[in-house]
Motif scaffolding. Structure first.
Motif, PDB file in Angstrom:
ATOM      1  N   TYR A 151       0.836  -1.204   0.000  1.00 14.79           N
ATOM      2  CA  TYR A 151       0.000   0.000   0.000  1.00 14.79           C
ATOM      3  C   TYR A 151       0.874   1.258   0.000  1.00 14.79           C
ATOM      4  N   SER A 152       0.290   2.343  -0.478  1.00 15.71           N
ATOM      5  CA  SER A 152       0.976   3.633  -0.470  1.00 15.71           C
ATOM      6  C   SER A 152      -0.043   4.757  -0.402  1.00 15.71           C
ATOM      7  N   LYS A 153       0.332   5.838   0.272  1.00 21.45           N
ATOM      8  CA  LYS A 153      -0.510   7.033   0.320  1.00 21.45           C
ATOM      9  C   LYS A 153      -0.162   8.000  -0.813  1.00 21.45           C
ATOM     10  N   SER A 154       1.037   7.835  -1.389  1.00 18.04           N
ATOM     11  CA  SER A 154       1.523   8.817  -2.372  1.00 18.04           C
ATOM     12  C   SER A 154       1.686   8.273  -3.782  1.00 18.04           C
ATOM     13  N   LEU A 155       1.728   6.940  -3.920  1.00 14.43           N
ATOM     14  CA  LEU A 155       1.982   6.347  -5.238  1.00 14.43           C
ATOM     15  C   LEU A 155       0.746   5.625  -5.770  1.00 14.43           C
ATOM     16  N   LYS A 156       0.588   5.661  -7.080  1.00 13.07           N
ATOM     17  CA  LYS A 156      -0.499   4.944  -7.741  1.00 13.07           C
ATOM     18  C   LYS A 156      -0.022   3.635  -8.360  1.00 13.07           C
ATOM     19  N   ASN A 157       1.284   3.540  -8.558  1.00  9.93           N
ATOM     20  CA  ASN A 157       1.871   2.356  -9.176  1.00  9.93           C
ATOM     21  C   ASN A 157       3.227   2.100  -8.540  1.00  9.93           C
TER      22      ASN A 157
ATOM     23  N   GLU B  77       6.487   3.729  -9.669  1.00 14.41           N
ATOM     24  CA  GLU B  77       6.766   5.134  -9.361  1.00 14.41           C
ATOM     25  C   GLU B  77       7.699   5.298  -8.158  1.00 14.41           C
TER      26      GLU B  77
ATOM     27  N   SER C 126      -7.092  -0.716  -3.497  1.00 16.08           N
ATOM     28  CA  SER C 126      -6.172   0.429  -3.532  1.00 16.08           C
ATOM     29  C   SER C 126      -4.707   0.009  -3.444  1.00 16.08           C
TER      30      SER C 126
ATOM     31  N   ILE D 162      -1.088  -1.270  -4.430  1.00 15.70           N
ATOM     32  CA  ILE D 162      -0.348  -1.083  -5.678  1.00 15.70           C
ATOM     33  C   ILE D 162       0.416  -2.349  -6.094  1.00 15.70           C
TER      34      ILE D 162
END
Length: 276
Positions: free
Chosen positions: A119-125, A128, A214, A216
């Motif tokens: 999981y990440s709060k700042s990345l969509k993939n 990145e 959600s 990634i």
């Protein structure tokens, strides 16, 4: 005639005595049929187990759920006798715990398998992820090993080729110079405000309200994933306990499989019939 009356009285007294004895005996039998089983679980799993409590009640079994918020205590509680069974760990975790603690905990039935997710709060993939990024993984030995293998699956690092449990010291290639930090499993989801990505156990993610969709990256489930199947466990001396086996049987149903899917938003799979 008087002798006959006396004999009749004796017979009536005898019948009354045996009737009372029989009634008391039936009452004792009924009471002895009512079994209480204490089960230790982690977090949101209570929603899966609560319907089973009602089902077992009809069989004369009272299932008492004891919730834990860490992975270290439930096995200690099992061995000390505070619990009869627990349902929070996988085979790999159990075997490692037994080895480290000279334990004798055994599996008495499979429950589910839950892929780890990133999981990440700042990345969509995951592509990145920048050089030098902070990465959180669970710190207990089993999940640290598993978390590192997930990072390797995702192409972020390379690890030593060995069957024993891996630690961060076994990273052989880290091209992005990622700063990988093991944390208590329960803290991985909360660390997302401080790290770029976190590898999070499914039950921890559920409690933290992280949507599986959600994530990634999701751990791939293969035939090598069998050690990560979660289980109902007890101590070796109780492995043949008939009441505990009834608890497992009440769990391993199509209704439970549907409940697992519902509670975990399709992210977790019933494992007792899973085709690896």
């Amino acid at each position: 005639m008087k002798k006959l009356n006396k004999l009749t009285k004796v017979l009536l007294l005898a019948i009354s005595f045996f009737s009372i004895f029989a009634l008391v005996g039936c009452g004792q039998q009924k009471d002895s049929a009512n079994k209480t089983v204490k089960i230790g679980i982690y977090g949101s799993d209570d929603r899966v187990w609560k319907p089973i409590v009602s089902k077992l009640k009809k069989q004369g079994i009272t299932l008492k759920i004891v919730e834990f918020n860490d992975y270290n205590t439930p096995n200690k509680a099992l061995e000390s006798g505070e619990l009869d069974i627990n349902a929070f760990q996988n085979y790999h975790f159990m075997n490692d715990w037994n080895k480290a603690n000279k334990g004798d905990i055994v599996s008495i039935g499979d429950t589910y398998i839950a892929p780890l997710r990133v999981y990440s709060k700042s990345l969509k993939n995951i592509s990145e992820l920048k050089d030098g990024s902070k990465v959180a993984i669970p710190s207990d030995s089993t999940n640290e090993d598993r978390g590192l293998r997930v990072l390797q699956q995702a192409g972020l690092i390379k690890l030593k080729d060995k069957s024993s449990l891996l630690t961060t010291k076994d990273v052989t290639d880290n091209p992005k110079k990622l700063k990988i930090t093991p944390l208590d499993a329960a803290q991985t989801a909360h660390s997302l405000t401080d790290v770029a990505i976190a590898v999070v156990n499914n039950d921890v993610a559920q409690d933290a309200k992280l949507e599986p969709s959600s994530a990634i990256y999701k751990e791939k489930i293969t035939k090598e994933s069998k050690p990560y199947v979660n289980i109902v466990a007890t101590t070796k001396k109780n492995k043949d306990n008939k009441t505990y086996k009834k608890v497992v049987k009440a769990y391993q149903t199509e209704a439970t499989a549907k409940k697992i899917k519902e509670v975990y938003n399709g992210s977790t799979y019933a494992a007792w019939n899973y085709k690896f």
